[in-house]
Design a protein around this motif. Structure first.
Motif, PDB file in Angstrom:
ATOM      1  N   LEU A  19     -12.381  47.383  -7.704  1.00 14.15           N
ATOM      2  CA  LEU A  19     -12.644  47.964  -6.450  1.00 14.15           C
ATOM      3  C   LEU A  19     -14.082  47.807  -6.005  1.00 14.15           C
ATOM      4  O   LEU A  19     -14.983  48.151  -7.132  1.00 14.15           O
ATOM      5  CB  LEU A  19     -11.932  48.896  -6.311  1.00 14.15           C
ATOM      6  N   ALA A  23     -14.646  48.299   0.041  1.00 14.57           N
ATOM      7  CA  ALA A  23     -13.279  48.240  -0.013  1.00 14.57           C
ATOM      8  C   ALA A  23     -12.692  49.688   0.103  1.00 14.57           C
ATOM      9  O   ALA A  23     -11.742  50.010   0.842  1.00 14.57           O
ATOM     10  CB  ALA A  23     -12.687  47.283  -0.906  1.00 14.57           C
ATOM     11  N   ILE A  42      -4.742  51.399  -0.877  1.00 14.34           N
ATOM     12  CA  ILE A  42      -5.462  50.243  -1.655  1.00 14.34           C
ATOM     13  C   ILE A  42      -4.407  48.967  -2.221  1.00 14.34           C
ATOM     14  O   ILE A  42      -5.032  47.932  -2.126  1.00 14.34           O
ATOM     15  CB  ILE A  42      -5.972  50.779  -3.082  1.00 14.34           C
ATOM     16  N   LEU A  47      -6.513  45.361  -2.111  1.00 12.34           N
ATOM     17  CA  LEU A  47      -7.989  45.609  -2.505  1.00 12.34           C
ATOM     18  C   LEU A  47      -8.107  45.660  -4.073  1.00 12.34           C
ATOM     19  O   LEU A  47      -9.220  45.637  -4.613  1.00 12.34           O
ATOM     20  CB  LEU A  47      -8.494  47.006  -2.020  1.00 12.34           C
ATOM     21  N   GLN A 295      -7.513  37.942   2.726  1.00  8.09           N
ATOM     22  CA  GLN A 295      -6.165  38.372   2.045  1.00  8.09           C
ATOM     23  C   GLN A 295      -5.257  37.321   2.557  1.00  8.09           C
ATOM     24  O   GLN A 295      -3.888  37.443   2.071  1.00  8.09           O
ATOM     25  CB  GLN A 295      -5.786  39.724   2.703  1.00  8.09           C
TER      26      GLN A 295
END
Length: 562
Positions: A19, A23, A42, A47, A295
């Protein structure tokens, strides 16, 4: 151990490189605004991997982590706790030994929840940590009971209604029957729970069929009695503020629902057919467009090119593909990426699917003259930096979009073409002069969506020689292949697939391609030159994703050709 418990699980994830601080800041902001657990946010925003997040969270809390993904939960054991209490506290009973029960909880340190369970059941609760969404899915599976639930509701309607052939014969009081209301609610909540993108309620001569589109493919989920067809249609029309007395013409409406604190918009289309009104509802989930470009499954070099395009001061940038190929999601993610206080962004859409803070969005209204073209003309007097047009459908819209780009604006839009090289010739067919296109179009990206292999039942497979040879043709070494397949499990409803990812091809306009456009050459000639300049086709991009074990060759062949 105590020293570790004092540390936040996010610190551990950052130290491991799972991580980043940026983020985390983004996740913290989203968790606060949505009032949801940080670990859920998350994972939801991708993430960091779920398992790593949950193990780190479990160590922070000093609890055991139990993954419910493929775990079989006994219904008799789970229902020891009443459904309202289980849903309110986000927990489910997964085991019982003598006077002790094991509780999978989103927050195993919730003393109030543990006390409530102890008082209600008389058992001693032993909490373990599980992922929030996994608990919700398990609760749905235990308490909703799928087919049994809707059949139970249908049985309450009784047999007093005969099959009605003429809609005018339907008694008014049936339209608001309590079981019909519950059945309509179940259809919507079950669709959202299965992450469907569309709900189809289709009347046929002797049956009524309800289907969900999940990961791009339709799946039949229930077949209520034909006798309920008219009452069910009336219920959805009432919810969408449509005219229930009008059954001869198509109608469009919108429904807003809130489920588990999340708000969903349903875009409703009612179409008269031979055997009654067919209803299709598109489920619009705001979270699905609150994503980053990273993403969406872009290959690294393509993403870099796309980011360079969208920060240009002017020009036309197009996203092409058929309906349901993810064009809107890509455009929204792009707008999110360039949405800054110093940038004026305006959009005109049909319809406005998602509201984005900081962006001026306009809904087309053809009946009063507010078309894409009229909106674009008005935009020019609004001093925008970036304009987004939902779709270029006609000559007038295309011409104004091009002229806007030539006067210093960045214009984003969609177009229905099979691939990226054919977008320019499509605009020429619409009547836009080649010299205007050569001067304004900066890039065209085509995309499709493929289903991704379910992680719960993913298994490695070996490539046969013929398949390996196909990868070699595209400079993908057979030694690097990580082919996989989903065997089918409860999490993916036996399909072997769960979720979707994009495959893309991007043509960036070069001087050589612009010269071809000026010469009005064919799409084939433009594609040939683009390939020589490094174009990666949809099929090629799909093969790369197959080679990494993200999807299967069958999925790529379903949406792209060699």
């Amino acid at each position: 151990m105590l020293d570790f418990i004092d540390r936040k699980f996010t610190d551990v994830l950052i130290e491991k490189g799972s991580l980043t601080q940026d983020a985390l800041d983004k996740a913290l902001q989203a968790a606060e605004s949505r009032n949801e657990p940080l670990e859920k946010i998350i994972v939801e925003l991708r993430l960091a991997p779920k398992d790593e997040v949950m193990w780190a969270r479990a160590e922070e809390l000093g609890k055991i982590y139990v993954d419910l993904t493929n775990r079989k939960i006994d219904a008799d054991t789970a229902t020891i706790i009443p459904e309202p209490a289980a849903r309110r506290h986000h927990l489910i009973c997964i085991g019982r030994v003598e006077n002790k029960i094991t509780l999978a909880m989103a927050d195993p340190t919730d003393i109030l929840a543990l006390d409530d369970v102890r008082i209600r059941t008389g058992f001693v609760p032993e909490p373990v940590l599980s992922f929030y969404d996994d608990i919700e899915r398990a609760l749905d599976a235990v308490y909703s009971s799928g087919d049994n639930k809707w059949q139970e509701i249908v049985s309450e309607t009784g047999e007093e209604l005969d099959v009605v052939k003429e809609q005018e014969d339907l008694p008014d009081e049936v339209q608001v029957d309590a079981p019909i209301v519950r059945l309509a609610d179940l259809i919507v909540t079950q669709a959202i729970g299965q992450k469907a993108s569309d709900i189809h309620i289709e009347p046929f001569e002797k049956q009524l069929v309800v289907r969900y589109r999940v990961d791009g493919l339709l799946r039949e989920v229930m077949s209520p009695p034909k006798t309920l067809q008219l009452a069910l249609a009336s219920r959805f029309k009432i919810m969408a503020n449509l005219n229930i007395a009008e059954k001869r013409i198509p109608q469009d409406g919108r429904i807003q629902v809130t489920i588990k604190r999340d708000r969903y918009d349903l875009r409703v289309s009612v179409l008269p057919t031979l055997w009654g009104e067919s209803i299709v509802m598109r489920i619009l989930d705001r979270k699905s467009v609150m994503v980053e470009l990273e993403q969406l499954g872009f290959h690294a070099d393509l993403l870099e090119k796309w980011k360079k395009l969208i920060v240009m001061p002017n020009g036309v940038i197009l996203v092409t593909g058929p309906t349901g190929s993810g064009k809107s999601t890509t455009l929204y993610a792009t707008l999110n990426a360039i949405n800054e206080p110093d940038t004026k962004i305006v959009t005109i859409e049909d319809p406005v699917e998602y509201n984005i803070l900081g962006i001026n969005q306009v809904q087309v209204h053809p009946k009063v003259g507010l078309t894409f073209a009229a909106g674009l003309r008005a935009f020019l007097r609004q001093d925008p930096d970036v304009m987004m047009v939902g779709e270029i459908r006609d000559h007038e819209t295309a011409l104004i979009a091009v002229q806007s780009a030539l006067t210093g604006h960045l214009v984003l839009s969609t177009l229905h073409t099979n691939d990226s090289p054919s977008a320019v010739t499509r605009l020429i067919d619409m009547g836009v002069e080649p010299f205007l296109l050569a001067s304004s179009v900066q890039g065209v990206m085509a995309q499709r969506l493929v289903r991704t292999i379910c992680k719960g039942c993913k298994r490695s497979v070996k490539a046969v020689k013929a398949v390996a040879a196909k990868f070699e043709e595209y400079q993908i070494p057979a030694s690097s292949l990580q082919l996989a397949r989903g065997e089918g499990c409860d999490e993916c409803a036996g399909t072997g697939y769960k979720g979707r990812a994009g495959v893309h091809e991007l043509v960036v306009m070069t001087d050589e391609i612009r010269r071809l456009v000026l010469d009005r050459v064919s799409t084939a000639d433009i594609k040939k030159l683009a390939l020589e300049q490094g174009l990666r086709t949809l099929y090629h991009d799909g093969l790369i994703k197959v080679a990494t074990g993200l999807t299967t060759l069958e999925e790529v062949l379903r949406v792209a050709v060699d």
